[in-house]
Scaffold this active site. Structure first.
Site, PDB file in Angstrom:
ATOM      1  N   GLY A  55      36.118  45.327  46.261  1.00 51.36           N
ATOM      2  CA  GLY A  55      35.048  45.801  47.141  1.00 51.36           C
ATOM      3  C   GLY A  55      34.394  47.072  46.620  1.00 51.36           C
ATOM      4  CB  CYS A  56      35.781  50.274  45.433  1.00 52.79           C
ATOM      5  SG  CYS A  56      36.563  50.750  46.987  1.00 52.79           S
ATOM      6  CB  THR A  57      34.450  46.915  41.372  1.00 55.35           C
ATOM      7  OG1 THR A  57      35.675  47.576  41.032  1.00 55.35           O
ATOM      8  CG2 THR A  57      33.688  46.565  40.109  1.00 55.35           C
TER       9      THR A  57
END
Length: 160
Positions: free
Chosen positions: A45-47
């Site tokens: 998700g952060c990527t």
């Protein structure tokens, strides 16, 4: 939910992925800032979130804004993450979560995950957007919409 719209951006000083100091006071009065807090480098998700900011980076800079990401990961982790994904913006390391607390970004999902929140700060240091969502999508869209409104208002304001 983090700092409310209308709040003043707190002063803070953190190191970026290259070990350089980033002092928030140095950027007030320069240009709007898109400041996004994300949980962890290299997670799916952060990527997706940081790569979305990367993919729209030129839209933000063309509108006169600076983009800054913050997580509690180390400078070293940020350096590898930024290289791996060719991130053109600053990633700040907040290992003690002091800045996260100043911005009132709280944990989510039974307090197990650091919150994901995006702020837009205008040139005067005023928070004009506070957008919180556990999902990575939507952060760029909301921030870019506000940045473009700021740009429109500046171009309409009379020169002094």
């Amino acid at each position: 939910m983090g700092l409310a719209v209308g709040s003043t951006m707190p002063d803070f000083r953190l190191r970026d992925q290259n070990g350089n100091w980033f002092d928030s006071k140095d950027h007030i009065g320069q240009r709007p800032i898109v400041l996004f807090f994300y949980p962890k480098d290299f997670t799916p998700g952060c990527t997706a979130e940081v790569c979305s900011f990367r993919d729209h980076f030129e839209d933000f800079t063309d509108a006169g804004a600076m983009v800054v990401g913050i997580s509690s990961d180390s400078q070293r982790s940020h350096r590898y993450f930024a290289r791996r994904h060719r991130l053109p913006f600053v990633l700040l390391s907040d290992p003690k979560k002091l800045v996260r607390r100043k911005f009132k970004v709280s944990n989510r999902f039974m307090s197990l995950l650091p919150g994901r929140e995006t702020f837009v700060i205008d040139k005067t240091g005023c928070v004009v957007l506070s957008f919180e969502a556990l999902q990575a999508s939507g952060h760029v869209k909301h921030a870019l919409k506000i940045i473009k409104k700021i740009q429109e208002n500046e171009s309409l304001s009379p020169e002094v």
